[in-house]
Write a protein that holds these residues in place. Structure first.
Motif, PDB file in Angstrom:
ATOM      1  N   SER A 169     -10.932 -95.296  29.284  1.00  0.00           N
ATOM      2  CA  SER A 169     -11.777 -96.007  30.147  1.00  0.00           C
ATOM      3  C   SER A 169     -11.361 -95.999  31.484  1.00  0.00           C
ATOM      4  O   SER A 169      -9.648 -95.329  32.319  1.00  0.00           O
ATOM      5  CB  SER A 169     -12.024 -97.328  29.692  1.00  0.00           C
ATOM      6  OG  SER A 169     -12.217 -97.989  30.411  1.00  0.00           O
ATOM      7  N   LYS A 170     -12.632 -95.822  33.002  1.00  0.00           N
ATOM      8  CA  LYS A 170     -12.191 -95.549  34.298  1.00  0.00           C
ATOM      9  C   LYS A 170     -12.296 -97.428  34.490  1.00  0.00           C
ATOM     10  O   LYS A 170     -11.544 -97.714  36.292  1.00  0.00           O
ATOM     11  CB  LYS A 170     -13.001 -94.987  34.973  1.00  0.00           C
ATOM     12  CG  LYS A 170     -12.810 -93.771  34.113  1.00  0.00           C
ATOM     13  CD  LYS A 170     -13.797 -92.817  34.923  1.00  0.00           C
ATOM     14  CE  LYS A 170     -13.639 -91.256  34.732  1.00  0.00           C
ATOM     15  NZ  LYS A 170     -13.757 -90.988  33.011  1.00  0.00           N
ATOM     16  N   ASN A 171     -12.637 -98.568  33.659  1.00  0.00           N
ATOM     17  CA  ASN A 171     -12.331 -99.264  34.324  1.00  0.00           C
ATOM     18  C   ASN A 171     -11.231-100.248  33.008  1.00  0.00           C
ATOM     19  O   ASN A 171     -11.699-101.656  33.012  1.00  0.00           O
ATOM     20  CB  ASN A 171     -13.732-100.140  33.941  1.00  0.00           C
ATOM     21  CG  ASN A 171     -15.260 -99.820  34.954  1.00  0.00           C
ATOM     22  OD1 ASN A 171     -14.563 -99.720  35.329  1.00  0.00           O
ATOM     23  ND2 ASN A 171     -16.014 -98.827  33.518  1.00  0.00           N
ATOM     24  N   LYS A 172     -10.513-100.588  33.108  1.00  0.00           N
ATOM     25  CA  LYS A 172      -9.511-101.150  32.496  1.00  0.00           C
ATOM     26  C   LYS A 172      -9.317-102.553  33.151  1.00  0.00           C
ATOM     27  O   LYS A 172      -8.512-102.986  32.045  1.00  0.00           O
ATOM     28  CB  LYS A 172      -7.835-100.103  32.192  1.00  0.00           C
ATOM     29  CG  LYS A 172      -7.764 -98.781  31.445  1.00  0.00           C
ATOM     30  CD  LYS A 172      -6.561 -98.634  30.828  1.00  0.00           C
ATOM     31  CE  LYS A 172      -6.893 -97.639  29.632  1.00  0.00           C
ATOM     32  NZ  LYS A 172      -5.526 -96.352  29.947  1.00  0.00           N
ATOM     33  N   VAL A 173      -9.029-102.744  34.203  1.00  0.00           N
ATOM     34  CA  VAL A 173      -8.944-103.920  33.971  1.00  0.00           C
ATOM     35  C   VAL A 173      -9.966-104.830  33.831  1.00  0.00           C
ATOM     36  O   VAL A 173      -9.227-106.204  33.620  1.00  0.00           O
ATOM     37  CB  VAL A 173      -8.687-103.624  36.167  1.00  0.00           C
ATOM     38  CG1 VAL A 173      -8.451-104.861  36.430  1.00  0.00           C
ATOM     39  CG2 VAL A 173      -7.627-102.568  36.175  1.00  0.00           C
ATOM     40  N   ALA A 174     -10.956-104.364  34.486  1.00  0.00           N
ATOM     41  CA  ALA A 174     -11.852-104.991  34.203  1.00  0.00           C
ATOM     42  C   ALA A 174     -12.045-105.515  32.948  1.00  0.00           C
ATOM     43  O   ALA A 174     -12.635-106.451  32.279  1.00  0.00           O
ATOM     44  CB  ALA A 174     -13.282-104.599  34.852  1.00  0.00           C
ATOM     45  N   ALA A 175     -11.621-104.831  31.966  1.00  0.00           N
ATOM     46  CA  ALA A 175     -11.528-104.785  30.926  1.00  0.00           C
ATOM     47  C   ALA A 175     -11.101-105.482  30.237  1.00  0.00           C
ATOM     48  O   ALA A 175     -11.677-106.144  29.476  1.00  0.00           O
ATOM     49  CB  ALA A 175     -12.208-102.926  30.059  1.00  0.00           C
ATOM     50  N   ASN A 176      -9.814-105.316  30.397  1.00  0.00           N
ATOM     51  CA  ASN A 176      -9.078-106.151  29.961  1.00  0.00           C
ATOM     52  C   ASN A 176      -8.824-107.839  30.467  1.00  0.00           C
ATOM     53  O   ASN A 176      -8.427-108.977  29.318  1.00  0.00           O
ATOM     54  CB  ASN A 176      -7.851-106.045  30.343  1.00  0.00           C
ATOM     55  CG  ASN A 176      -6.556-104.908  29.382  1.00  0.00           C
ATOM     56  OD1 ASN A 176      -6.558-105.782  28.200  1.00  0.00           O
ATOM     57  ND2 ASN A 176      -6.691-103.481  30.222  1.00  0.00           N
ATOM     58  N   ASP A 177      -9.599-108.279  31.552  1.00  0.00           N
ATOM     59  CA  ASP A 177     -10.070-108.861  32.244  1.00  0.00           C
ATOM     60  C   ASP A 177     -11.023-109.758  31.263  1.00  0.00           C
ATOM     61  O   ASP A 177     -11.009-110.991  30.666  1.00  0.00           O
ATOM     62  CB  ASP A 177     -10.304-109.021  33.389  1.00  0.00           C
ATOM     63  CG  ASP A 177     -10.581-110.193  34.402  1.00  0.00           C
ATOM     64  OD1 ASP A 177      -9.710-111.783  34.480  1.00  0.00           O
ATOM     65  OD2 ASP A 177     -11.978-110.484  34.849  1.00  0.00           O
ATOM     66  N   PHE A 178     -11.992-108.648  30.944  1.00  0.00           N
ATOM     67  CA  PHE A 178     -13.315-109.743  29.742  1.00  0.00           C
ATOM     68  C   PHE A 178     -12.412-109.670  28.935  1.00  0.00           C
ATOM     69  O   PHE A 178     -13.062-111.178  28.712  1.00  0.00           O
ATOM     70  CB  PHE A 178     -14.269-108.289  29.940  1.00  0.00           C
ATOM     71  CG  PHE A 178     -15.362-108.681  29.377  1.00  0.00           C
ATOM     72  CD1 PHE A 178     -16.196-109.321  29.387  1.00  0.00           C
ATOM     73  CD2 PHE A 178     -15.845-107.751  28.144  1.00  0.00           C
ATOM     74  CE1 PHE A 178     -17.153-109.577  28.730  1.00  0.00           C
ATOM     75  CE2 PHE A 178     -16.257-107.967  27.756  1.00  0.00           C
ATOM     76  CZ  PHE A 178     -17.585-109.300  27.433  1.00  0.00           C
ATOM     77  N   LEU A 179     -11.691-109.384  28.085  1.00  0.00           N
ATOM     78  CA  LEU A 179     -11.187-109.895  26.958  1.00  0.00           C
ATOM     79  C   LEU A 179     -10.331-110.577  26.733  1.00  0.00           C
ATOM     80  O   LEU A 179     -10.983-111.591  25.874  1.00  0.00           O
ATOM     81  CB  LEU A 179     -10.789-108.396  26.112  1.00  0.00           C
ATOM     82  CG  LEU A 179     -11.380-107.013  25.720  1.00  0.00           C
ATOM     83  CD1 LEU A 179     -11.134-105.841  24.957  1.00  0.00           C
ATOM     84  CD2 LEU A 179     -13.011-107.680  25.177  1.00  0.00           C
TER      85      LEU A 179
END
Lengths: 302, 412, 535
Positions: free
Chosen positions: B311-321
């Protein structure tokens, strides 16, 4: 007079009493008996599908009490659910299947014509290749197709993943195949005298092909078009990896999602959807029947 | 020419075809220029979701976008294909940022390097123990748990007003109720080890041993003494015994029978609750009765979300989860729209005000995570066929020993 | 008996007729030419656009291919020769791109180790190893962080649970700061650094996900990392990647894993770190395909059944389809439309739906066939090895006869009516007409269909998978292969067991199967003389 021996061995002893009836029976009556038997054979399993569609909480195979409940809730459910845009799926399927069918017939007829009427090096190899290529087991084809389409997507997103054009292009890869062979065989039965006569009249190859030959092979064009339409309508594997957005998906992809998790499978809605999905196929068949069997034969045109 | 009268003009049809084909291609070429919008998509998360869960997540996705400006694009996927597609597409860079999945995929996902670890940190204790254990593989957390599913015993309370105290009591009560099927459990030609597992564990025969770090593939327990006792019991309940277990009873048949009031007890999962309630069954959820010496422990399946390693959006992905889907409000809301037991303790407690959910949760307290280690594949391969053979009258001891030997052989 | 005048008139009219013909031909020719130019123009326009995109992307090889194909296409259509190519090119282009490429790529996988544990390339494998090697320092707390930036690059402004604030960057270990701007117990800004908003963080996620701020001067203390941009944890890595030496070293045990060409970092003892990556393995998969125990024992039976299944499937569907096509090809018969529509139905529904229904119908204790038709008989349609085979053929007949019916109906139209009429007038019996005239003519058209239908059924994975799953299996055999498994479904079971997907092995098997089917097909083509006319 297409009576065959299988037919004339008889299911007639009891029904031969009145003379005219007997004649009618030998000519066409027994055909109706075959017809009725085949209708029962063909339709009976599908009654389970219809029963499941009409029973709002129905299971597909859980019971032999067909039509225990009748209701149209499943149809309503599938038509009104915003996460399952059935209307869009339907339109997409019609679009993709029609274009694919027409293109397949067109590309296939072109190839079949050249194989049938022209002699060139590589012809034999070509004929063998198109039928052999389709024999390759498709177990891993999705991996390759996804890779190919995702690469195309990088440069030309409009014909790559998640586009109908991309999907149609993949389907057109199969345009030369066994269907071409079917047409090729049919072309071969059209006497060459017809071409020769037209040539003497000064017609070019393209004109002979488009205005004379194609008319004579109309039955097989209709058959190939129908076969292509049906297989595209029911194609699932490629469509499901290429089409991502729900509103771009085809009926096969969309409907499968309803039942892919056995625990949450909604067989009623799926069956209702499958029944509606079969309607265009039937309509097309009804429409094409007159071309397939309109009594239009090579002999009739001579 | 006769053909004319047919009104069919293949030429025009084919020319139309040719034009359609080229027009399609031309269109494709022209539209190509406008399609660069997808770009690196820095502020949009693509999330693959099981088709039947999309509705439940829609509100949460919209709320997260309102809160942070990060668009969450939910893609409804065919549940049966989601894992294979994820494995194939992540390495190409075309996969999603996040996918929904089941915890028992973890072994395969980690071995293939397609998932990134997440950090639940202090929040780990907020999750149900079984959910947290299931999200952990090889000592690291890879999954944000969302829902826990396990089997429980459904009872038609109109037929049998009181819960059964033991397996035999259950059969007796069901028989007394005078219905066709006193007790139903879904089977198939190759049995259904998942649905029979609580009975197996009640004889003290789990598949693998293990500790808090997970299952240990070198400690195969299936063939122990308890396993042989379980095999005897299976045989006694099969074709040549009481006939309680029948490999012909598919999920469809079981469901139809229970829904039409022809069965007293049904060992099944929460997914069948809505259908039973809709059919007007007076439903009670009981603990699974144990035919053996220990408690009947079903497998727990934990649903959750994985972050793609590519994923190129790992920060957002972690924040979302972690900071959003893992919070009580959201998990409770997901429960409200999805009707599955939340993985977060606080939400699970709130949900347990519903007696049905409470019933499943009570069984879930005993449940063990389905093993996620790759060796489990070798077990599935031989397990069902052996159980089916025993139910259908083959020699239980010989078949069970052979099962243990075959599994051991396949694990190597 | 015509006068010279008459002859002149006739000549005249003939001449004008032929003139008209030439004019017509010319005008058609002109129209064709215009269409041709228009179509080629579109194709060229697209090609130019595609070349532009590819040049900008520096895809020289693909661009060269596109250019060559475009030039060849133009050459073919503008030259007066190459007539066959004019008809074949459009189809062949799609065939090559979407079929031959796919076949080629699938075959290529057969020479790699692609499968579970070898799912991507080396750099991705290294990334994945490094990211799962990060281990949080035991009992270390959660730090609140704000991502900040100065000239040296990105850094983290860290607030520890006691409320102490420090700041650091990639090359600058954490240092205490005195005066930071606090908000809800967390430092949000400090002099000398610019704080990033959440939107800024999202815009630079790649960098932030890779950001490591050393906890102290001692590398063994680990580094701070923030997965979500708002909290950070101290991690040490259990693996050290040495890019120069191309080795992975276990930080605790000191074990060295090397890239020894097997597609994974491996110790000298052969312990491999997974995930690994895809490499070419030559003929390894083929060697395994022939030595795999789980395949060898059942191989002969499975191969026989596969051939029998494919042959009988074609034979039954073809003869039923042909019979029906003949029966309903009689123009005098009323209601043909209705019968035909009903018989197309099995083909119009998704096959897997029908297979499920059939599985239900054939159920031993609860199915319609046993319960209703046979009055409660307990015939194990799908669980007895022999009956299961018969059931599979029967269901495949149901699924497949509409196709043959359609194809035969179409092919029947190619039989000239006058031949049949002449034969009838000569007193030939219907059976003789069928056998001596119709069937041979039909077979010219249909023989290739039958052969390719054989090949299709040879690989008819879906039917087997949906109806019996290959079962019934012998519980006493130690292999996961049942009595209705055909080659392709057996391959599926061997290559994809549980969580282990071995695409390389599967692909090697598909190549082997393809060779078998292709050989059978080519021989049949020769035998049936389907290509007789070719020379």
């Amino acid at each position: 007079m297409n009576t065959t021996v299988t037919a004339s061995t008889g299911n007639s002893p009891s029904t031969r009493r009145p003379f005219r009836f007997g004649r009618w029976f030998r000519a066409t009556g027994w055909r109706h008996i075959v017809g009725v038997i085949m209708v029962i054979f063909s339709v009976f399993p599908l009654l389970y599908v219809l029963s499941a569609a009409l029973n709002p909480r129905g299971t597909l195979t859980g019971s032999n009490h067909l039509f225990a409940e009748i209701g149209f809730e499943a149809f309503g459910r599938i038509l009104s659910d915003p996460t399952n845009p059935f209307g869009a799926w339907f339109v997409n399927t019609l679009l993709v299947a029609s274009i694919t069918a027409v293109a397949t017939v067109f590309l296939g007829a072109l190839a079949a014509y050249s194989f049938s009427r022209m002699r060139f090096t590589g012809r034999r190899v070509g004929l063998m290749t198109i039928v052999l290529v389709q024999m390759f087991p498709q177990l891993l084809a999705v991996v390759a197709i996804f890779l190919l389409m995702s690469t195309i997507s990088d440069w030309f997103p409009a014909i790559g993943l998640n586009t109908h054009i991309g999907l149609i292009m993949v389907y057109m890869g199969g345009a030369l195949g066994v269907n071409t062979y079917l047409m090729y065989g049919f072309f071969n039965t059209i006497p060459r005298d017809i071409d020769e006569a037209a040539k003497i009249d000064g017609a070019g190859h393209a004109r002979i092909f488009f205005t004379i030959i194609l008319r004579l092979v109309a039955p097989i064009l209709a058959v190939v078009g129908l076969l292509s339409f049906i297989s595209t309508t029911n194609e699932f594997v490629v469509a499901s990896i290429l089409l991502i957005d729900p509103e771009k998906q085809t009926l096969a992809v969309g409907l499968y999602k309803l039942v892919s998790n056995p625990n949450y499978a909604d067989w009623s809605a799926f069956s209702a959807g499958a029944i509606m999905a079969a309607l265009p196929v039937m309509a097309l068949f009804l429409f094409l029947q007159k071309y397939i069997v309109g009594g239009l034969t090579a002999g009739a045109v001579k | 020419m006769k053909v004319k009268s047919m009104g069919f003009n293949p030429r025009s049809m084919l020319m139309a075809g040719a034009l359609a084909t080229t027009a399609v291609l031309a269109l494709a070429g022209c539209a190509g220029g406008a399609g660069d919008a997808s770009g690196d998509g820095s502020s949009a998360l693509t999330v693959w979701v099981d088709a039947e869960r999309v509705d439940a997540l829609k509100a949460a996705a919209a709320a997260y976008e309102n809160k942070t400006g990060v668009a969450v694009k939910l893609v409804s996927k065919d549940t049966a294909k989601i894992k294979d597609d994820f494995l194939q597409q992540v390495p190409t860079g075309k996969g999603p940022d996040i996918t929904m999945g089941a915890h028992d995929w973890l072994g395969e996902l980690v071995t293939n390097g397609v998932v990134a670890p997440i950090e639940l940190a202090d929040k780990q204790d907020d999750f149900l123990e079984v959910a947290y254990a299931a999200a952990t593989y090889d000592g690291k957390q890879y999954m944000l748990p969302y829902a826990v599913e396990n089997l429980a015993l459904l009872r038609n309370a109109d037929l049998v007003p009181e819960a059964a105290t033991s397996f035999d009591d259950m059969i007796a009560k069901g028989t007394a109720a005078g219905v066709t099927h006193p007790f139903l459990v879904q089977q198939g030609p190759e049995s259904d080890p998942y649905h029979l597992y609580p009975f197996q564990t009640s004889f003290g025969a789990p598949v693998f041993g293990g500790d808090e770090n997970g299952y240990d593939a070198t400690d195969l327990q299936i063939g122990n003494e308890g396993g042989l006792a379980y095999a005897q019991w299976l045989s006694a309940q099969g074709k040549n015994g009481t006939g309680v277990l029948n490999t012909e009873i598919t999920g469809d048949i079981a469901s139809q029978a229970f829904l039409s009031g022809d069965a007293a007890f049904w060992l099944t999962g929460p997914w069948n609750v809505t259908a039973a309630q809709d059919a007007g069954i007076n439903l009670a959820v009981d603990l699974i009765t144990s035919p053996g010496v220990e408690a009947a422990q079903p497998f727990a399946g934990v649903k959750g979300f994985f972050v793609s390693e590519q994923s190129k959006n790992k920060v957002a992905a972690n924040d979302f989860l972690v900071n959003y889907l893992g919070t009580e409000d959201v998990q409770t809301a997901l429960y409200a729209s999805g009707n599955v037991l939340p993985a977060l303790k606080a939400s699970a407690e709130a949900a347990s005000s519903d007696p049905i959910v409470a019933g499943f949760a009570a069984v879930g307290a005993e449940a063990v995570p389905m093993p996620a280690i790759p060796e489990m594949g070798a077990v599935w391969q031989f397990w069902g066929i052996a159980e089916a053979a025993i139910i259908n009258g083959e020699d239980p001891t010989a078949i069970w020993r052979k099962l243990a030997a075959d599994v051991q052989g396949a694990i190597g | 008996m015509s006068t010279p005048r008459d002859e002149a008139i006739i000549k005249q009219s003939r001449r004008s007729q032929s003139a008209a013909r030439i004019a017509e031909a010319a005008s058609v020719g002109l129209r064709m030419l215009l269409i041709k130019i228009a179509l080629l123009g579109i194709v060229d326009a697209i090609a130019v656009y595609a070349l532009l995109v590819l040049f900008l992307d520096e895809q020289w090889l693909v661009a060269a291919l596109v250019a060559i194909v475009t030039i060849v296409v133009n050459w073919i259509y503008f030259s007066r020769r190459h007539l066959p190519a004019k008809y074949l090119t459009p189809g062949v282009i799609f065939l090559v791109v979407f079929q031959i490429f796919v076949v080629g790529y699938t075959a290529y996988i057969g020479f790699t180790n692609y499968g579970t544990g070898h799912n991507s390339d080396k750099s991705q494998a290294v990334d994945a190893l490094m990211s799962s090697a990060l281990e949080r320092v035991p009992d270390s707390p959660t730090y609140g962080v704000t991502v900040v930036e100065n000239i040296a690059g990105l850094g983290l402004l860290v607030t520890d649970p006691e409320g102490d604030v420090s700041v650091g960057g990639t090359d600058a270990p954490l240092e205490r700061v005195k005066s930071a701007e606090m908000e809800a117990g967390k430092a949000v800004a400090v002099d000398g650094y610019t704080s990033l908003s959440f939107a800024d963080v999202l815009a630079r996620q790649g960098e932030i996900a890779a950001l490591r701020v050393p906890f102290s001067d001692d590398p063994n203390d680990g580094a701070l990392r923030t997965p979500d941009g708002s909290s950070a944890y101290v991690y040490t890595s259990t693996l050290i990647y040495d890019e120069q030496a191309d080795t992975m070293t276990d930080a605790q045990t000191g074990t060295v894993y090397q890239d020894n060409g097997t597609g994974a970092f491996t110790t000298e003892d052969g312990d491999a770190l997974l995930p690994g990556w895809r490499i070419n393995v030559g003929l390894d998969n083929f060697a395994r395909a022939f030595s795999e125990d789980s395949i060898r024992n059942p191989l002969i039976n499975v191969t026989i059944w596969t051939i029998v299944f494919a042959f009988l499937s074609v034979a039954t569907t073809f003869f039923l389809g042909l019979f029906l096509a003949l029966v309903f090809n009689d123009l005098r018969m009323k209601g043909r439309k209705f019968y035909r529509i009903a018989m197309i139905l099995p083909y119009a529904f998704p096959a897997f739906l029908s297979a499920l229904v059939w599985a239900g119908l054939l159920s031993e204790s609860f199915g319609f066939i046993n319960q209703v038709l046979l009055g409660g008989a307990e015939i194990p349609w799908l669980t007895d090895p022999t009956l299961a085979k018969a059931s599979i053929l029967f269901v495949n007949l149901w699924l497949g006869f509409p196709y043959m019916f359609l194809v035969c109906t179409g092919a029947l139209q190619s039989i000239p009516g006058d031949i049949v009429e002449a034969a009838t007038v000569d007193g030939a019996k219907p059976w003789a007409i069928f056998r001596l005239i119709k069937l041979p003519l039909l077979l010219v058209t249909l023989a290739p269909i039958l052969i390719s239908s054989f090949a299709f059924n040879f690989n008819n994975f879906n039917l087997i998978y949906m109806l019996t799953g290959g079962g019934p299996r012998d519980p006493l055999a130690s292999v996961n292969v049942g009595s209705t498994d055909i080659l392709i479904s057996m391959v599926y079971k061997v290559a994809f067991t549980g969580q282990l997907r071995d695409y390389g092995l599967a692909s090697a098997f598909t190549i082997i199967i393809f060779v078998i089917v292709a050989t059978i097909s080519i021989v049949s083509f020769k035998k049936t003389k389907a290509l007789e006319e070719l020379n």
